[in-house]
Enzyme design. Sequence first.
Site, PDB file in Angstrom:
ATOM      1  N   THR A   1       0.853  -1.186   0.000  1.00 20.26           N
ATOM      2  CA  THR A   1       0.000   0.000   0.000  1.00 20.26           C
ATOM      3  C   THR A   1       0.890   1.238   0.000  1.00 20.26           C
ATOM      4  O   THR A   1       1.832   1.325   0.787  1.00 20.26           O
ATOM      5  CB  THR A   1      -0.937   0.035   1.217  1.00 20.26           C
ATOM      6  OG1 THR A   1      -1.801  -1.102   1.180  1.00 20.26           O
ATOM      7  CG2 THR A   1      -1.783   1.299   1.213  1.00 20.26           C
TER       8      THR A   1
ATOM      9  N   PHE B   1       1.328   4.980   0.843  1.00 18.57           N
ATOM     10  CA  PHE B   1       0.780   6.008   1.731  1.00 18.57           C
ATOM     11  C   PHE B   1       1.365   7.364   1.350  1.00 18.57           C
ATOM     12  O   PHE B   1       2.509   7.463   0.900  1.00 18.57           O
ATOM     13  CB  PHE B   1       1.119   5.699   3.191  1.00 18.57           C
ATOM     14  CG  PHE B   1       0.269   4.617   3.800  1.00 18.57           C
ATOM     15  CD1 PHE B   1      -0.832   4.931   4.587  1.00 18.57           C
ATOM     16  CD2 PHE B   1       0.559   3.283   3.575  1.00 18.57           C
ATOM     17  CE1 PHE B   1      -1.615   3.940   5.155  1.00 18.57           C
ATOM     18  CE2 PHE B   1      -0.218   2.277   4.133  1.00 18.57           C
ATOM     19  CZ  PHE B   1      -1.312   2.610   4.922  1.00 18.57           C
TER      20      PHE B   1
END
Length: 790
Positions: free
Chosen positions: A304, A306
């Site tokens: 992921t 960020f």
Amino acid sequence: QTSTSINVVYFLSEQKSRSINNNNNSLFMARLRYIASFTFNAIFLLVHVVRGSPFFRATGSAVFPGSDNFRGGSISTSGVTGKRTRRDTKVEDDLSSSMILVNRSPTLAKNGGIRVAYQGEPGAYSEKATRELLGSNVVAIGRQNFEDCYRAVVSREVDYCCLPIENTLGGSIHDNYDLMLRYDLHIVAEHEFRVAHCMLVKPGVKREQIKYAISHPQALAQCDNYLRRYGITPIKAYDTSGSAKMLSKPDFEKICPSIKGTVPDDAPPMTAENTCAIASDLAGRTYGLDCMAEHIEDDDSNFTRFLLLGRNGVQQYLTRGIPAKTSVVFTLPDSPGALYKALACFSLRDIDFSKIESRPTSASLLSFLKYQVQAMDKSGKWGTSKSSKTGLPRFKYCFYLDFLANELDEDAQNALHHLREQADFCRVLGSYPQKSKLVGPVKDEADAMKLISPPLPMDQVSLTNLPSDSSEELKLKIGIIGFGDFGQFLAKKIMSTTNHKISCIDKVDKSKQAQEMNAEFYPIFNMLEFIEDLDVVVLSVPLVELEEVVSHLPKDTLHKKLWVEVCPLNVHPKTVLLANLPPDADIICSHPMFGSKSTLGGGGGSDKNKDISWDNLPFVYEKVRVQGSPKRAEAFLDIFSKSRCKMIEMSAEQHDRYTANAEFVTQLTGRLLNSKSLLPPSPILSREYELLRDVVSMTSSRTSFDVFYGMFKFNHENARKQLDEMRDKLAKIERDLAAKEAYLAAKSEIQNDDRQKLIAECKLLLSAIATEGKNAAIKETLENGTEKQS
């Protein structure tokens, strides 16, 4: 800590010693370092003895540059006693490059360091990503949703927010892109986080006991093979870290019925001993659970990305040696090859992309973007527009683009200028370093936090509440004096978005309109009863009538209330309210720079039932006197901030200096053009023509002349100058038109004269040529005859 501080002194010493003669440089530096080190150590040890604790963790805290408690050498304690400074466009003071120590009550963050909001419960993957990027001592504050994180940054309750933007398995999270547009935050860093799922159990539980696994549906799906291998039934819950929190509670068996919808009827009941939670290892440490197995996900390529978002960008700190990335969002006109031309802006300059994506935008965002393009100045930071069609298609796409260069690089600047020529709307979301690198103030703050030793306990750096959360939302009784178009517009919005109670009063019977929006109407002779129990009184009356209305209010009812005026000029209302209201009455002067006929994108405002979005519309205000109940004033202003208005706090004098002339010219232009013969209806409208009709529409109401006259009366000198200038400009335009017409007529006449002369000359030339040719023929004939005779 001491050695690091000495290094700072060494650096300052080196800077100072550069001005010394090279022959004495080494000796001078050695002496200066010795003296500085001795002095600093003595002061540092003395402070520790006096305070009794390193970094004053017991009774105070260290405040680092960039923290909202440090502003230009002064200490802000608003984060301790209540809400911080509002979500406004005030310019922050320049921050010093040194660290200072202060005494502060340890309410929000006992270490006084960098504060970062994330979405989720403590122990969430977002919190773990935040700590990977910024260090374990960062104060991470969990919020319920993404928008709460943005609000916390804008309201200065936190310094940054760390939010997911895309996942290798789930794709992009477009909500955060849209929220970046709404809240005007800047990307300052990125972090690629490896998602590693863990099986968390109660202490002492064995693997063979586990029958159920609770977690977020995505986490369960990503661990499906592992769960099948051990015969574990997946049970969906609302969150990964929330599942761990739920499992850690002593009354887990009582909570189970709320989540066991997929448990077969003949299966054993869920207990804390036969249930595991799938979450991060940080969640296990946070809630006291054992990690039975790590990396139980089926696919180890689950990453992921960020983004760390702040109020100020870091592009100026990106040197040429730091690989940079820039994120932009733009919309394009509906024309063949538009995307190709936009991408060519970068490819022609050899700028590489790391991501490009398109998606349909929401209706509210479309309206917001179109309003922004029309209303914002072309030199402003929101973006620019070359052109915009008046009729948008049903599906309008935003393009998100990441390119590998700094926004300030020459090639990147040229590419962005080129893109803005092609795009209807273009916004730079931020330039930042690649691959989890930090630069600028955020790096200094993070490095300073890492120096704290030993690491701070979790209860000091993992929080779930902000000062604004502790205060319950007040339910206000709001009264509106003057229930005209704007008063009704304001009441309808407040009633539809809040729980506040609305009552209204007007010299004309508006009971029917009030009943339609569930507001209580009072006739003008019931003013005493109307004001008596109110918390907030909104004066929605024409500027020219304000003084008369306020001076005739019942004197005994004016005390301990919040009085709010919403006039287009603020200096005169401010003077009137200060002169007529008692000292215990709170006063806010405001100017909502929109109204019932405000248009987002040229749509017009004729439909009274149309719910007009307030996204990014400016709301200018001054807290002239707020001393009786600050929470009441905050609750009233929250009506506009939670409707996503652009909150701008400035004095009444500044407001009038910036807006009075512009508002008067707008009203004057609308009144000049208010004629069907000047702006007749047309099936084909240009963007400029439609904007003019919108101006006329907004200034053509029955009460608009009172507004216009108020702007003239209370800005008389400037208004007179503008009228004279408009008159001079109109006369100049007439003179220029007459001069142009005379010039063209004279030019045409001269051209006609020249043409006639040219034709005459041509005739003479042709005649001469013909005569010469005829004479030549006769001569040749005579010569031929003479030769024959000879």
